[in-house]
Write an enzyme that holds these catalytic residues in place. Structure first.
Site, PDB file in Angstrom:
ATOM      1  CD  GLU A 182      -4.740   6.530   2.677  1.00  0.00           C
ATOM      2  OE1 GLU A 182      -4.508   5.309   2.697  1.00  0.00           O
ATOM      3  OE2 GLU A 182      -3.929   7.419   2.530  1.00  0.00           O
ATOM      4  CG  HIS A 225      -1.731   1.201   1.531  1.00  0.00           C
ATOM      5  ND1 HIS A 225      -2.961   1.487   1.025  1.00  0.00           N
ATOM      6  CD2 HIS A 225      -1.164   2.600   2.024  1.00  0.00           C
ATOM      7  CE1 HIS A 225      -3.414   2.447   1.567  1.00  0.00           C
ATOM      8  NE2 HIS A 225      -2.359   3.017   2.153  1.00  0.00           N
ATOM      9  CD  GLU A 226       1.867   3.547   3.734  1.00  0.00           C
ATOM     10  OE1 GLU A 226       2.097   4.724   3.100  1.00  0.00           O
ATOM     11  OE2 GLU A 226       0.835   3.613   4.232  1.00  0.00           O
ATOM     12  CG  HIS A 283      -0.024   6.185  -0.425  1.00  0.00           C
ATOM     13  ND1 HIS A 283      -1.003   6.844  -1.094  1.00  0.00           N
ATOM     14  CD2 HIS A 283      -0.355   5.730   0.470  1.00  0.00           C
ATOM     15  CE1 HIS A 283      -1.943   6.601  -0.586  1.00  0.00           C
ATOM     16  NE2 HIS A 283      -1.794   6.027   0.691  1.00  0.00           N
TER      17      HIS A 283
END
Length: 325
Positions: free
Chosen positions: A214, A142-143, A146
């Site tokens: 998100e 997930h990070e 980003h």
């Protein structure tokens, strides 16, 4: 999975970043006007604006990491983290970011930096203790997305600017005294800005850039790892831990960094939920579990016979999809 297969969501981040810089100048000039609009102080406020914009852009990663008292770790100190990040960044065909650990037991993680080559991912000690390596892999996917979606510059600038807006609002309470130099004590206009306008403005800035990205980082990160259920399980663990009271202390540093974390580090109630920088965790989990069913079938990540699928070593843990309600 090569670089050409990574689906990047731009989120109009270049336009948003430009608008944030413009908004920061507008706020600084408004505060200059409220403190008397004196020509003698104009140069000071211009210098504040230039410094804020410069440091927000070039040192956003260092500011976020410093606000969490985190430190960069080497491969000898955190071999599993390096192993996971190297695997996922290689799979995406992207540069590997720096890796940091923050000394707080509240479980969370975030990414920061101005671009892919000046990025860092940070895990708290709490999330490393709470989650399995498989779940950590889901969080880092997930990070990393980003970073690859170019969200981190916009988020870091918004967070640092929100902190500046709030700090200037509080400063206005005690400096300038409005337009009357004979006034003493707290400036009522400054008090209004500090207690009402600045926090709401900061929350609106963060909320505007965070919720859609998100969801996209959840989806893109799950596709990168091939394991949506791992991220869903990690989100559930983090939310449960925070709800039980394992929160971060509310400081200017944690408040400014909260918007870029994978989950809010605070227990939010009432109007705080309205201005939350993150979508509702149950919605995120439901989306991820739907992805998991589409990717692996009704039996989830464990396969039809309950046996683990052929995945990296991080998939050595039991099927966690059955534990997510």
């Amino acid at each position: 999975m090569g670089n050409e297969t990574v689906h990047v969501h731009g989120h109009f981040n270049g336009l948003k970043t430009t608008m944030l810089f413009a908004l920061m100048w507008a706020v600084i000039m408004l505060i200059w006007w409220l403190t008397g609009a004196s020509r003698s102080t104009l140069a000071i406020y211009i210098a504040i604006g230039l410094a804020t914009n410069f440091f927000s852009y070039f040192f956003s990663d260092k500011l976020a990491i410093a606000s969490m008292h985190a430190r960069e770790v080497n491969e000898q100190e955190a071999p599993e983290l390096y192993r996971i990040v190297r695997e996922l960044s290689t799979k995406a065909g992207k540069p590997m970011p720096r890796i940091c650990i923050a000394p707080t037991m509240s479980p969370n993680a975030f990414a920061t930096g101005r671009n892919e080559r000046h990025a860092a991912v940070c895990c708290t000690e709490g999330i490393l203790r709470l989650c399995s390596w498989r779940e950590i892999r889901g969080v880092l996917g997930h990070e990393l997305m980003h970073v690859y979606n170019h969200d981190i510059l916009t988020g870091a600038i918004a967070s640092s600017m929100a902190s500046v807006i709030t700090s200037l609002g509080y400063a206005l309470m005690y400096f300038g005294g409005g337009r009357d130099d004979d006034d003493r004590g707290v400036n009522p206009i400054g008090a209004l800005l500090a207690y009402i306008l600045a926090p709401i403005g900061a929350a609106m800035i963060q909320m505007a850039i965070s919720r859609t990205r998100e969801y996209d980082a959840d989806e893109d990160g799950a596709r990168l790892t091939g394991d949506p259920a791992a991220l869903a399980s990690a989100l559930q663990r983090i939310e449960g831990s925070v709800a039980s009271g394992n929160t971060m202390p509310v400081t200017s540093g944690t408040q400014s960094t909260a918007a870029v974390m994978i989950e809010s580090p605070f227990r939010e109630k009432g109007l705080q939920r309205l201005f939350s920088t993150h979508p509702p965790t149950p919605d995120r989990i439901n989306r991820l579990m739907q992805m998991d069913r589409e990717m692996h079938g009704a039996a989830g990540v464990g396969g039809a016979d309950g046996a683990p699928l052929e995945m990296p070593a991080y998939r050595q843990y039991a099927d966690i999809s059955a534990d997510i309600r």
